[in-house]
Structure formats: structure tokens, C-alpha cells
Scaffold this active site. Sequence first.
Site, PDB file in Angstrom:
ATOM      1  N   ARG A   1      -1.921  -5.835  -8.504  1.00 17.94           N
ATOM      2  CA  ARG A   1      -0.757  -6.654  -8.166  1.00 17.94           C
ATOM      3  C   ARG A   1      -0.501  -7.733  -9.202  1.00 17.94           C
ATOM      4  O   ARG A   1       0.626  -8.104  -9.469  1.00 17.94           O
ATOM      5  CB  ARG A   1      -0.951  -7.319  -6.801  1.00 17.94           C
ATOM      6  CG  ARG A   1      -0.848  -6.349  -5.650  1.00 17.94           C
ATOM      7  CD  ARG A   1      -1.373  -6.973  -4.397  1.00 17.94           C
ATOM      8  NE  ARG A   1      -2.775  -7.355  -4.570  1.00 17.94           N
ATOM      9  CZ  ARG A   1      -3.459  -8.079  -3.729  1.00 17.94           C
ATOM     10  NH1 ARG A   1      -2.892  -8.530  -2.650  1.00 17.94           N
ATOM     11  NH2 ARG A   1      -4.735  -8.353  -3.957  1.00 17.94           N
TER      12      ARG A   1
ATOM     13  N   HIS B   1       0.840  -1.207   0.000  1.00 15.81           N
ATOM     14  CA  HIS B   1       0.000   0.000   0.000  1.00 15.81           C
ATOM     15  C   HIS B   1       0.875   1.256   0.000  1.00 15.81           C
ATOM     16  O   HIS B   1       0.583   2.228  -0.689  1.00 15.81           O
ATOM     17  CB  HIS B   1      -0.914   0.012   1.236  1.00 15.81           C
ATOM     18  CG  HIS B   1      -1.892  -1.124   1.268  1.00 15.81           C
ATOM     19  ND1 HIS B   1      -1.887  -2.083   2.241  1.00 15.81           N
ATOM     20  CD2 HIS B   1      -2.910  -1.445   0.429  1.00 15.81           C
ATOM     21  CE1 HIS B   1      -2.856  -2.951   2.018  1.00 15.81           C
ATOM     22  NE2 HIS B   1      -3.499  -2.594   0.918  1.00 15.81           N
TER      23      HIS B   1
ATOM     24  N   LYS C   1     -17.174  -6.942   6.712  1.00 16.70           N
ATOM     25  CA  LYS C   1     -15.945  -7.615   6.281  1.00 16.70           C
ATOM     26  C   LYS C   1     -15.189  -8.220   7.470  1.00 16.70           C
ATOM     27  O   LYS C   1     -14.188  -8.899   7.281  1.00 16.70           O
ATOM     28  CB  LYS C   1     -15.027  -6.624   5.544  1.00 16.70           C
ATOM     29  CG  LYS C   1     -15.343  -6.526   4.066  1.00 16.70           C
ATOM     30  CD  LYS C   1     -14.211  -5.948   3.257  1.00 16.70           C
ATOM     31  CE  LYS C   1     -13.429  -7.028   2.548  1.00 16.70           C
ATOM     32  NZ  LYS C   1     -12.370  -6.475   1.687  1.00 16.70           N
TER      33      LYS C   1
ATOM     34  N   SER D   1      -2.893  -8.464   2.749  1.00 14.47           N
ATOM     35  CA  SER D   1      -3.123  -8.268   4.179  1.00 14.47           C
ATOM     36  C   SER D   1      -3.426  -9.597   4.857  1.00 14.47           C
ATOM     37  O   SER D   1      -3.030  -9.816   6.002  1.00 14.47           O
ATOM     38  CB  SER D   1      -4.268  -7.274   4.393  1.00 14.47           C
ATOM     39  OG  SER D   1      -3.872  -6.016   3.892  1.00 14.47           O
TER      40      SER D   1
HETATM   41  N1  COA Z   1      -0.316  -3.956  -2.112  1.00 20.20           N
HETATM   42  C1  COA Z   1      -0.545  -4.926  -1.214  1.00 20.20           C
HETATM   43  N2  COA Z   1      -1.740  -5.469  -1.003  1.00 20.20           N
HETATM   44  C2  COA Z   1      -2.761  -4.978  -1.709  1.00 20.20           C
HETATM   45  C3  COA Z   1      -2.608  -3.976  -2.654  1.00 20.20           C
HETATM   46  C4  COA Z   1      -1.313  -3.461  -2.845  1.00 20.20           C
HETATM   47  N3  COA Z   1      -1.068  -2.511  -3.734  1.00 20.20           N
HETATM   48  N4  COA Z   1      -3.787  -3.720  -3.220  1.00 20.20           N
HETATM   49  C5  COA Z   1      -4.663  -4.538  -2.640  1.00 20.20           C
HETATM   50  N5  COA Z   1      -4.040  -5.307  -1.737  1.00 20.20           N
HETATM   51  C6  COA Z   1      -4.637  -6.388  -0.957  1.00 20.20           C
HETATM   52  C7  COA Z   1      -5.097  -6.013   0.382  1.00 20.20           C
HETATM   53  O1  COA Z   1      -4.050  -6.184   1.285  1.00 20.20           O
HETATM   54  C8  COA Z   1      -6.232  -6.989   0.605  1.00 20.20           C
HETATM   55  O2  COA Z   1      -5.695  -8.230   0.981  1.00 20.20           O
HETATM   56  P1  COA Z   1      -6.616  -9.368   1.674  1.00 20.20           P
HETATM   57  O3  COA Z   1      -7.763  -9.644   0.757  1.00 20.20           O
HETATM   58  O4  COA Z   1      -5.664 -10.477   1.780  1.00 20.20           O
HETATM   59  O5  COA Z   1      -7.061  -8.808   2.988  1.00 20.20           O
HETATM   60  C9  COA Z   1      -6.826  -7.125  -0.759  1.00 20.20           C
HETATM   61  O6  COA Z   1      -5.789  -6.811  -1.644  1.00 20.20           O
HETATM   62  C10 COA Z   1      -7.955  -6.214  -1.045  1.00 20.20           C
HETATM   63  O7  COA Z   1      -7.777  -5.055  -0.263  1.00 20.20           O
HETATM   64  P2  COA Z   1      -8.269  -3.593  -0.569  1.00 20.20           P
HETATM   65  O8  COA Z   1      -7.435  -2.961  -1.591  1.00 20.20           O
HETATM   66  O9  COA Z   1      -8.359  -2.926   0.736  1.00 20.20           O
HETATM   67  O10 COA Z   1      -9.594  -3.830  -1.243  1.00 20.20           O
HETATM   68  P3  COA Z   1     -10.893  -4.358  -0.627  1.00 20.20           P
HETATM   69  O11 COA Z   1     -11.375  -5.338  -1.607  1.00 20.20           O
HETATM   70  O12 COA Z   1     -10.771  -4.792   0.770  1.00 20.20           O
HETATM   71  O13 COA Z   1     -11.714  -3.025  -0.592  1.00 20.20           O
HETATM   72  C11 COA Z   1     -12.759  -1.115  -1.520  1.00 20.20           C
HETATM   73  C12 COA Z   1     -12.047  -2.410  -1.756  1.00 20.20           C
HETATM   74  C13 COA Z   1     -12.781  -0.705  -0.069  1.00 20.20           C
HETATM   75  C14 COA Z   1     -12.052  -0.073  -2.302  1.00 20.20           C
HETATM   76  C15 COA Z   1     -14.164  -1.309  -2.059  1.00 20.20           C
HETATM   77  O14 COA Z   1     -14.734  -2.448  -1.469  1.00 20.20           O
HETATM   78  C16 COA Z   1     -15.016  -0.113  -1.803  1.00 20.20           C
HETATM   79  O15 COA Z   1     -14.852   0.902  -2.401  1.00 20.20           O
HETATM   80  N6  COA Z   1     -15.987  -0.277  -0.883  1.00 20.20           N
HETATM   81  C17 COA Z   1     -16.943   0.761  -0.543  1.00 20.20           C
HETATM   82  C18 COA Z   1     -18.319   0.385  -1.111  1.00 20.20           C
HETATM   83  C19 COA Z   1     -18.252   0.565  -2.586  1.00 20.20           C
HETATM   84  O16 COA Z   1     -18.163   1.686  -3.059  1.00 20.20           O
HETATM   85  N7  COA Z   1     -18.263  -0.564  -3.293  1.00 20.20           N
HETATM   86  C20 COA Z   1     -17.999  -0.578  -4.700  1.00 20.20           C
HETATM   87  C21 COA Z   1     -19.261  -0.534  -5.469  1.00 20.20           C
HETATM   88  S1  COA Z   1     -18.865  -0.623  -7.154  1.00 20.20           S
END
Ligand code: COA
Length: 159
Positions: free
Chosen positions: A90, A17, A41, A127
Site C-alpha cells: 500500500r 484486499h 493475533k 482492517s
Molecule cells: N488493502 C487493504 N489493506 C491491506 C492490504 C491491502 N491490499 N494489504 C494489507 N492490508 C492491511 C490489513 O488490512 C491489515 O491491517 P491491520 O494491521 O490494520 O489489521 C494489515 O495490512 C496487515 O494485514 P495482512 O495482509 O492480513 O497481513 P498480516 O500482517 O496480518 O498477516 C501473513 C501476514 C498472514 C501473511 C503472515 O503473518 C503469515 O504468512 N503468517 C503465517 C506464519 C508465517 O508464515 N510467517 C512468516 C514467516 S517469514
Amino acid sequence: MKTGLFPGSFDPPSFGHLDIIQRAAGLCDQLLVALADHPTKHPLFSLHERLDMLHQLTRKFPNVEVGQFHGLAVDFARERNVSFLIRGLRSYADFEYEYQMAVANRRLSGIETLFLMSGEEHARISSSLIREIGAYGGSLLQFVPHEIERVVRKKFESL
Ligand code: COA
């Protein structure tokens, strides 16, 4: 002024991140790194703990602000006058999910998503991997900075 929004769950935030934050901060005037507050979540770290870790991770960047939102990322983006969303890619495996989300977000709001390819040294970090290694007491220093490693270790000691 161009403001970018990097939303995520950051449970916990990692060097992966940080890599995206650092590079995105160089592309916009202001970068908003925002924690999506989704209790469904079932994150390991509380909202407060994750905000704290994000503050520690980003304090050296003068144009980065940490925030949080509940609900849709694009509603928060509109509220804060955001010009574009930022997400990291990624690997191929991230593509379909990110594509769907970017299309839906653009349809809902007209706001584009810009993708940064993760640095190859960070492409395999997630994560959940960090949580698993932390749960078994393994060293996390390749994946997260010292101050976050301390928070993760403390968390598992308290469980
Ligand atoms: N480096 C390391 N890890 C990364 C990364 C990076 N550049 N990018 C993503 N990841 C990992 C995270 O660590 C996480 O790992 P895990 O699944 O093992 O815990 C995973 O990828 C996803 O994490 P994150 O990027 O936080 O995405 P998410 O899927 O948890 O959340 C949101 C995505 C929060 C952006 C999205 O759900 C959101 O916008 N939610 C709000 C409601 C909404 O608007 N929904 C969309 C409607 S279209």
C-alpha cells in the site's frame, strides 16, 4: 498450472484486499486466498466469520478458492503446490515488513513473493481503521462491500 497464494488475516477483508484478489486472479491460473489462523493475533472476527466474508468477497471469481492454514504460509504453499505468494503493497510503510517476510519465505522454501501495488484509492485502507470506524458506528461503505458491512455492524451490535 500456476497457482498463487494470497495469505492474510483479513480481519475484516476490504475493498483493498478485493483489488489485490481481482488483479492477482488475472495473473495466475488459480488463486488461493488463505486465512492465516493465528489466535495470538486476537482477531476481532472468528475464523468462521472471516472465512464467510472471504467467500462472499470472492464468489464471483471462478478461479479463486478460499482456504485457511495454521503455521507457516510456505508450508501450506508447498502442500498446495503453490508457484508464488502474492502480497499487496500500500505504501512505503509496508515495504520493510513485506521485504523481511518475502526474504524469509524464499529462504525457507525457494518460493517467490510477487507484489502488487495497491490502487491509490485503496492505499490508505486498513482492517484496523475499518474496525475503529465500525466500533463507533461510522459508515463503512467506502471501505467494504455491503454484505461485509452488515457482518461488521452486527459484530459491534453484539459486543
Ligand atoms: N488493502 C487493504 N489493506 C491491506 C492490504 C491491502 N491490499 N494489504 C494489507 N492490508 C492491511 C490489513 O488490512 C491489515 O491491517 P491491520 O494491521 O490494520 O489489521 C494489515 O495490512 C496487515 O494485514 P495482512 O495482509 O492480513 O497481513 P498480516 O500482517 O496480518 O498477516 C501473513 C501476514 C498472514 C501473511 C503472515 O503473518 C503469515 O504468512 N503468517 C503465517 C506464519 C508465517 O508464515 N510467517 C512468516 C514467516 S517469514
